[in-house]
Design a protein around this motif. Structure first.
Motif, PDB file in Angstrom:
ATOM      1  N   VAL A  85       4.804  10.623   0.870  1.00 38.78           N
ATOM      2  CA  VAL A  85       4.733   8.885   0.407  1.00 38.78           C
ATOM      3  C   VAL A  85       5.161   8.388   1.146  1.00 38.78           C
ATOM      4  O   VAL A  85       5.937   7.919   1.211  1.00 38.78           O
ATOM      5  CB  VAL A  85       4.058   8.591  -1.002  1.00 38.78           C
ATOM      6  N   LYS A  89       1.085  -1.379   0.209  1.00 43.82           N
ATOM      7  CA  LYS A  89      -0.103  -0.138  -0.213  1.00 43.82           C
ATOM      8  C   LYS A  89       0.981   1.332   0.379  1.00 43.82           C
ATOM      9  O   LYS A  89       2.392   1.124   0.507  1.00 43.82           O
ATOM     10  CB  LYS A  89      -0.892   0.338   1.255  1.00 43.82           C
ATOM     11  N   LEU A  90       0.483   2.008  -0.446  1.00 43.01           N
ATOM     12  CA  LEU A  90       0.541   3.647  -0.706  1.00 43.01           C
ATOM     13  C   LEU A  90      -0.395   4.952   0.752  1.00 43.01           C
ATOM     14  O   LEU A  90      -1.299   4.763   0.047  1.00 43.01           O
ATOM     15  CB  LEU A  90       0.849   4.546  -2.418  1.00 43.01           C
ATOM     16  N   TYR A  91       0.462   5.387   0.921  1.00 36.67           N
ATOM     17  CA  TYR A  91      -0.338   6.110   1.463  1.00 36.67           C
ATOM     18  C   TYR A  91      -0.264   7.595   2.062  1.00 36.67           C
ATOM     19  O   TYR A  91       1.419   8.023   2.371  1.00 36.67           O
ATOM     20  CB  TYR A  91      -1.279   5.915   2.692  1.00 36.67           C
ATOM     21  N   LYS A  92      -0.565   8.184   2.041  1.00 37.96           N
ATOM     22  CA  LYS A  92      -0.815  10.067   2.189  1.00 37.96           C
ATOM     23  C   LYS A  92       0.436  10.260   4.358  1.00 37.96           C
ATOM     24  O   LYS A  92      -0.241   9.577   4.342  1.00 37.96           O
ATOM     25  CB  LYS A  92      -1.439  10.847   1.979  1.00 37.96           C
ATOM     26  N   GLU A 131      -5.642   2.896  -8.156  1.00 37.80           N
ATOM     27  CA  GLU A 131      -4.563   1.527  -7.913  1.00 37.80           C
ATOM     28  C   GLU A 131      -3.704   1.419  -9.647  1.00 37.80           C
ATOM     29  O   GLU A 131      -4.569   1.498 -10.591  1.00 37.80           O
ATOM     30  CB  GLU A 131      -5.753  -0.037  -7.837  1.00 37.80           C
ATOM     31  N   LYS A 185      -9.288   9.914  -0.586  1.00 40.50           N
ATOM     32  CA  LYS A 185      -8.717   8.624   0.742  1.00 40.50           C
ATOM     33  C   LYS A 185      -7.368   8.645   0.420  1.00 40.50           C
ATOM     34  O   LYS A 185      -6.655   8.233   1.887  1.00 40.50           O
ATOM     35  CB  LYS A 185      -9.532   7.225   0.898  1.00 40.50           C
ATOM     36  N   GLN A 186      -6.694   8.918  -0.439  1.00 39.31           N
ATOM     37  CA  GLN A 186      -5.486   9.254  -0.279  1.00 39.31           C
ATOM     38  C   GLN A 186      -4.420   8.055   0.065  1.00 39.31           C
ATOM     39  O   GLN A 186      -3.118   7.869   0.757  1.00 39.31           O
ATOM     40  CB  GLN A 186      -4.745  10.368   0.792  1.00 39.31           C
ATOM     41  N   CYS A 187      -4.534   6.906  -0.478  1.00 46.03           N
ATOM     42  CA  CYS A 187      -4.460   5.603  -0.678  1.00 46.03           C
ATOM     43  C   CYS A 187      -4.409   4.687  -2.366  1.00 46.03           C
ATOM     44  O   CYS A 187      -4.913   5.490  -2.310  1.00 46.03           O
ATOM     45  CB  CYS A 187      -4.529   5.155   0.463  1.00 46.03           C
ATOM     46  N   PHE A 196      -3.955   8.921  -6.131  1.00 45.40           N
ATOM     47  CA  PHE A 196      -3.951   8.318  -5.410  1.00 45.40           C
ATOM     48  C   PHE A 196      -4.431   7.001  -6.789  1.00 45.40           C
ATOM     49  O   PHE A 196      -5.435   7.674  -6.896  1.00 45.40           O
ATOM     50  CB  PHE A 196      -3.714   7.788  -4.621  1.00 45.40           C
ATOM     51  N   THR A 228      -2.379   1.839  -4.297  1.00 41.74           N
ATOM     52  CA  THR A 228      -1.163   1.332  -5.327  1.00 41.74           C
ATOM     53  C   THR A 228      -0.196   1.681  -6.004  1.00 41.74           C
ATOM     54  O   THR A 228       0.776   0.926  -7.210  1.00 41.74           O
ATOM     55  CB  THR A 228      -1.016  -0.280  -5.757  1.00 41.74           C
ATOM     56  N   ASN A 253      -8.393   8.063  -6.069  1.00 41.28           N
ATOM     57  CA  ASN A 253      -9.219   8.489  -4.355  1.00 41.28           C
ATOM     58  C   ASN A 253      -8.716   8.806  -3.591  1.00 41.28           C
ATOM     59  O   ASN A 253      -7.407   9.264  -3.400  1.00 41.28           O
ATOM     60  CB  ASN A 253      -7.926   6.844  -4.112  1.00 41.28           C
TER      61      ASN A 253
END
Length: 930
Positions: free
Chosen positions: A235, A222-225, A259, A296-298, A257, A300, A294
């Motif tokens: 990130v 996963k990638l997220y802010k 996928e 939600k800022q997450c 963001f 791949t 996205n």
């Protein structure tokens, strides 16, 4: 030069000797994954049309990833590259565009301008230039015009569209500098070369290769802010196979963001697995689809969206940092003033490192060419992933289908590749080629002998080498046959590695172990050749394709239209070279184990039988040597047993010249029993030596030579090779004699005529469907083999053996001078001439004269036989990078009164720097074979 040990040299030593993972991150991302065999799951096996460029932005790859100026770690789990949008293109520029094999009038071809400007062996500093037009990229125009052009017309290039007129483009420099093994600083500099302000979206992109669809993972990546202070974005990237990595972005830039999932709806009209798909960022940027990313800022896949306006003649700089460190921004800041200091330090260390391996005599222009050639070699590494057994199963192939299925590579289910490999060209040939790689190793050993050694070991490992001993050729057909140059490469690497170990006082047992292991695997390969390619046991070989594409009258990979077989002068010469190099390896290993003496005798005898078979006593129509022409030719043998010479004067007939090796007198003195056995063989079969160089005849300093050519044959072959109206171009040795321009070779079979004529530029035949041409242009690998053989012969003949060079000029040269002459002509392709122009650029005025273009070198696949212009794949630095070796080698030799020194002086420089003392260029000499 720094007063302390060079930082890059220390990193390289730590990586190669102490296993410090300085090379974990590198430019290992492919530049084209679409249109490859690995991604082809079609029944028709039409890789180019099964997975197209148009689909690539929306469709998940199975076996790799691609991007512009990209990097990844050595498993290609996490990738970083840069994308762009000029506000006018129909799609964001996420990958380099080019034509598929069926679209180009000369085969596949990238239609972009990008340059590998700098790189170090640990990739501690890298620099890449991409030229991006400010107007809409002419995708359709390029496809239509090339598709409608014939093979007799030139290709329609991007520069021909006028899109770079008035300098309406951006020069985008992407630089990387490593602070640590997992701490990479990134700088993107955008320069507006046009006369008006121009907008640009710069999209540094981080993403995971999609392995979760086919592999069960305990947790999905996963990638997220990240939480970052005001004025910055960040990130975090989490993957079970990696340390957590963080991407810090200068400025509070929007993060987009999505996928890394296929957009099934767009491609196939079926529902998507996720509301956010691979091309979501493209749709957000270009089509303004706010729901494509996205909130939600997450995800791949993520891009930082830098929207900038660059004034004319000005530049804009973007800084990022990809690291496993976590910065608090108060005590330690990821993008503070030290950022530029690190870049400056790494650049200085790169300069120092290249100074070490660059002879003093080298001109500034030669330095530029040499450095960019080596940068290209290092940029063209790629993480290559291909589990053939799994791939076959995914195609529905089972062992019971073996007899009926025609699926490619079905015999190679043992092969499992997941390695960083040197590629010929990461766009046009993003897959390894067995014989290309040997030449890559020769050039790469200039900067990283450890990597070169491991590349060769990889091809001979159980994961690659077929159980029957065959080395895989290339992914389109592993069964095809490439020249067996691997023992030559192994000995080349061994000598360099052994010497540098000696210089640094290191134990060389692992180097000797490498040679022993390589020898044992090559024995399997030699046996495979004997069993498969010498069908009648007459020491005359067929070989097949041998990497030379359309060199001959027929497709040498396919059955002949006449029936029967083609006995090849080049295949036979390659086997003679194979024997000589195996003999040299066995001689070296005799120092450590007396049992290898039997192998020396074995390969000595094999060489003699092969060499003698090309020209038996008396005149015969079915032998390769043509006494009237003074040249070697292929033989076509018909089903009824009759034979005929195929009188095509090509490099096929020059390769016997390359089957030459020299044995110093002191080596033979060490093995009196072996020498006695060799003499017994010679005395028993005197007829075998009537038409070749007699191995008992002493040359200068008591040296002995193994050669397919006696003095008379050598002079006759060289007379043709050095004739400007035949093989000798101003820019090297042509692959086909110019004689065939006015005298095409024609072979009649039934109602069909097959012909070969001199074509100095592109080929007019679609025999292989690709863009290669061996019917006139200049190719570096064969030129290098010729230079090597001339240097070996010079060691035997010395200064007294002279030939006319060029033929008809009245100018006499010894063989070293001839070798140097050919090397100089090869260098001239890239160096500025008296007009300030580089022949490689042909008649392209912008390339020749524009200060923003003229010093950015492209190392093409091959070169125009008459004017030296670059042709074929534009970034095949792989073996064309050998020009760096030429520049280094001959400049070193010319610093001395006699051409007798090889790698020793180069490594004495490294030794001198490591000990912080003055370099002694007049150091000890050794008489090693080139």
């Amino acid at each position: 030069m720094s007063s302390s040990i060079n930082g890059e040299l220390k990193r390289l030593t730590d990586a190669n000797i102490n296993n410090v993972p300085w090379k974990k991150w590198g430019p290992y991302l492919s530049e084209r994954q679409w249109g490859t065999v690995r991604e082809d799951y079609s029944e028709s096996q039409d890789a180019w049309n099964y997975f197209t460029h148009d689909q690539a932005r929306s469709r998940v790859y199975r076996w790799g990833e691609d991007g512009i100026a990209g990097i990844c770690e050595d498993g290609m789990y996490l990738c970083f590259a840069v994308a762009f949008w000029n506000t006018k293109d129909p799609i964001i520029k996420e990958r380099l565009f080019g034509l598929s094999n069926s679209e180009g009038n000369h085969g596949e071809d990238v239609k972009e301008y990008y340059y590998y400007l700098d790189n170090t062996p640990t990739h501690s500093y890298m620099k890449y230039l991409y030229k991006y037009p400010q107007n809409a990229y002419p995708y359709e125009d390029i496809v239509i015009k090339n598709r409608n052009r014939s093979r007799n017309e030139f290709e329609y290039e991007l520069i021909d569209t006028g899109i770079f007129d008035d300098n309406r483009y951006f020069d985008i420099f992407i630089e990387y500098a490593k602070q640590d093994c997992n701490d990479i600083l990134i700088k993107i500099t955008v320069c507006n070369r046009g006369a008006d302000p121009a907008p640009l979206h710069v999209l540094p992109t981080l993403w995971f290769r999609n392995i979760w669809q086919v592999s069960e993972l305990p947790t999905n990546p996963k990638l997220y802010k990240m939480r970052t202070p005001s004025g910055y974005s960040g990130v975090s990237a989490e993957h079970i196979n990696l340390n957590r990595m963080n991407l810090y972005c200068e400025e509070k830039v929007p993060l987009l963001f999505t996928e890394n999932e296929t957009n099934n709806q767009r491609l196939f009209g079926t529902p998507n697995l996720s509301p956010y798909v691979k091309d979501g960022i493209n749709d957000f940027i270009v089509a303004d689809k706010k729901d494509a990313v996205n909130p939600k800022q997450c995800g791949t896949k993520v891009s930082a969206n830098y929207s900038i306006m660059v004034d004319p003649g000005q530049e804009s700089v973007i800084r990022l940092r990809l690291t496993d460190k976590i910065f608090d921004f108060e005590n330690i800041h990821p993008l503070d003033a030290s950022f530029e200091d690190i870049f400056k330090e790494r650049k200085n260390e790169a300069d120092e490192f290249y100074d070490l391996i660059t002879p003093k005599k080298t001109t500034e222009d030669e330095r530029l060419v040499m450095r960019q050639a080596l940068a290209g070699m290092l940029w063209t590494k790629q993480c290559y992933i291909y589990d053939v057994d799994l791939w076959l199963k995914e195609h529905g192939f089972t062992p019971s289908a073996t007899l009926t299925s025609n699926i490619r590579n079905r015999k190679w289910s043992h092969m499992q590749a997941h390695d960083v490999i040197s590629m010929p060209d990461k766009w046009e040939y993003p897959w390894f080629a067995a014989w290309d790689l040997c030449f890559h190793c020769s050039a790469l050993s200039m900067v990283d002998g450890d990597f070169a050694q491991k590349q060769l070991q990889l091809m001979l490992s159980n994961a690659y080498l077929h159980p029957n001993g065959q080395i895989p050729a290339y992914e389109w057909n592993f069964d095809d046959v490439n020249p067996p140059v691997h023992p030559w490469a192994a000995m080349n690497i061994y000598r360099q590695r052994k010497y540098i170990k000696k210089i640094f006082g290191l134990d060389d047992s692992d180097t000797v172990a490498f040679l022993k292991q390589t020898f044992s695997h090559l024995l399997m390969g030699f046996t495979w050749w004997l069993n498969r390619k010498d069908r009648d046991g007459r020491n005359i070989f067929e070989g097949g394709f041998l990497g030379l594409d359309n060199i001959g009258v027929f497709d040498r990979s396919s059955p002949l239209p006449t029936g029967g077989c083609l006995e090849q002068a080049d295949a036979t010469a390659w086997m003679a070279i194979f024997c000589q190099e195996m003999l040299q390896i066995a001689l070296e290993l005799c120092l450590y184990d007396k049992m290898y003496e039997d192998f020396v005798l074995k390969f000595f005898q094999h060489f003699v039988w092969i060499a003698a078979a090309t020209d038996r006593i008396g005149e015969h129509e079915d032998e390769m040597w043509d006494e009237q022409d003074g040249f070697f030719y292929d033989i076509i043998r018909f089903p009824d047993g009759k034979a005929e010479r195929m009188k095509v004067r090509s490099i096929v007939g020059l390769l016997p010249l390359c089957a030459t090796s020299v044995i110093p007198a002191e080596v033979l003195e060490k093995y009196p029993d072996l020498l006695k056995k060799c003499r017994t063989f010679v005395n028993r079969y005197p007829d075998l030596f009537s038409e070749i160089t007699h191995p008992g005849k002493e040359g200068i300093q008591g040296r002995h030579m193994l050669s397919m050519l006696n003095d008379n044959k050598l002079r006759r072959v060289l007379a043709k090779m050095l004739d400007p109206d035949e093989f000798l171009s101003d820019y090297g040795i042509r692959s086909l004699s110019k004689y065939h321009r006015e005298h095409p070779f024609v072979f009649k079979s039934g109602n069909a005529n097959y012909n070969v004529s001199y074509l100095p530029a592109e080929s007019d035949t679609g025999m292989f469907g690709g863009n290669s041409n061996w019917r006139g242009p200049i190719w570096f690998p064969i030129n290098v083999m010729i230079i090597r053989s001339l240097m070996n012969m010079y060691k035997y003949y010395g200064n007294d053996f002279v030939v006319e060079c060029p033929t008809g000029s009245g100018k006499m040269m010894n063989l070293y001078e001839v070798a140097n002459e050919i090397a100089d002509r090869l260098k001239k392709i890239f160096l500025r001439n008296e007009k300030g122009e580089r022949p490689v650029f042909g008649c392209n005025k912008k390339f020749q004269n524009d200060p923003y273009w003229r010093d950015n070198i492209l190392f093409y696949e091959y070169f125009h036989g008459d004017n030296g212009a670059g042709l074929g794949a534009s970034h095949q630095t792989g073996w064309t990078g050998l020009v760096a070796k030429d520049i280094q080698f001959f400049n070193i030799l010319e610093e001395d009164s006699e051409p007798e020194i090889t790698e020793e002086k180069i490594y004495s420089r490294l030794n001198a720097l490591s000990k912080r003392k003055k370099v002694d260029l007049a150091g000890s000499r050794s008489k090693t074979t080139i």
